[in-house]
Design a protein around this motif. Structure first.
Motif: not given
Length: 287
Positions: A203-204, A222-229, A267-270, A272-284
């Motif tokens: 979830t984001i 399984d992983l809860i992500i949020a935007e800053p503030n 907490i991930i900035s908008r 960086e979101l795509k790159n970070r999510v792709s990294q996490i997805l690759s791991f899973y």
């Protein structure tokens, strides 16, 4: 009339006669001011920066369409249940009929309800994505929102792919009464079946994520992500303060406060979101 008075009148008349009137019309939507740091900027500059203030990094509200373009690979988005629409099962009316309010929202936003669902790729990894849109009745969760997300999760379970839901909501839709609250259990049940297949669900959380959405699928990732503030809460600050009879911290119900206290994972900035999510997805997926 004195000589000085006559000269003043003549001078003012001359100024009015010789003055050229210039009508400068500034196009609407050309400039925008940051509501946090008051920076005045071109709207196009803001759009190119994923609607993030370049000075203070305040995340402006954005649309579900913008989020799809920012997260999903080009030409891979496949919407599902796009034209599923709400009815008015209770004949609800406040300042206007609920059916009329739904029609107005459709015209204003171009959406059929408060969520878009579909399949797409994130850096070539297939996912099922649901994006809530706060413009449509505050992103409230009614029967259609619950049905579309449930169908999305069931589709992902069949296709054996991860689910990501981007949350932006004021909570359950009061105009549908108990029917909207039932969606909490329905979506959670579909997520449990998805989990039994050992498939990831993220979830984001964006600003705001509140009410019944927070109390159900927003916090089941399984992983809860949020935007800053981002504002993330169940009940409002005043209600909580009156209940516990204590003052709350200034940053209470922000993503930073919840991260510090272990309620969210990242907490991930908008930007960086795509790159970070792709990294996490690759791991899973590799696992």
């Amino acid at each position: 009339m004195s000589l000085s008075e006559w000269l003043n009148i003549k001078r003012n008349t001359s100024l009015k006669t010789n003055k050229k009137t210039i009508d400068l019309k500034v196009p609407e939507g050309l400039w925008i001011k940051c509501s946090k740091c008051n920076l005045l900027m071109y709207y196009k500059t803001l759009e190119k920066n994923f609607k993030i203030c370049p000075k203070c990094e305040y995340h402006f509200p954005t649309t579900s369409k913008d989020r799809i373009e920012a997260l999903i690979d080009n030409n891979t988005w496949q919407p599902i249940n796009k034209y599923l629409i709400s009815t008015d099962p209770l004949g609800f009316s406040d300042r206007k009929l609920y059916s009329k309010r739904l029609l107005d929202m459709k015209i204003q936003t171009g959406l059929c309800d408060a969520v878009q669902t579909g399949l797409g790729n994130v850096v070539n990894i297939p996912i099922a994505l649901g994006i809530m849109d706060f413009r449509f009745m505050g992103g409230s969760m009614g029967s259609v929102v619950g049905e579309k997300l449930t169908r999305l999760i069931e589709k992902a379970t069949i296709e054996k792919i991860p689910v990501i839901i981007i949350c932006a909501s004021g909570g359950a839709r009061m105009q549908e009464g108990m029917l909207s609250l039932m969606q909490m259990a329905k979506i959670s049940s579909a997520l449990q079946k998805h989990k039994q297949e050992r498939l990831p669900y993220f979830t984001i959380l964006t600003s705001p994520t509140t009410g019944g959405v927070t109390a159900s699928f927003a916090m089941l990732g399984d992983l809860i992500i949020a935007e800053p503030n981002a504002l993330i809460a169940f009940a409002g600050r005043r209600v909580i303060e009156q209940t516990i009879k204590e003052d709350l911290p200034d940053n209470f119900q922000t993503s930073e406060y919840l991260f510090k206290h272990g309620f969210i994972d990242l907490i991930i900035s908008r930007i960086e979101l795509k790159n970070r999510v792709s990294q996490i997805l690759s791991f899973y997926c590799n696992r």
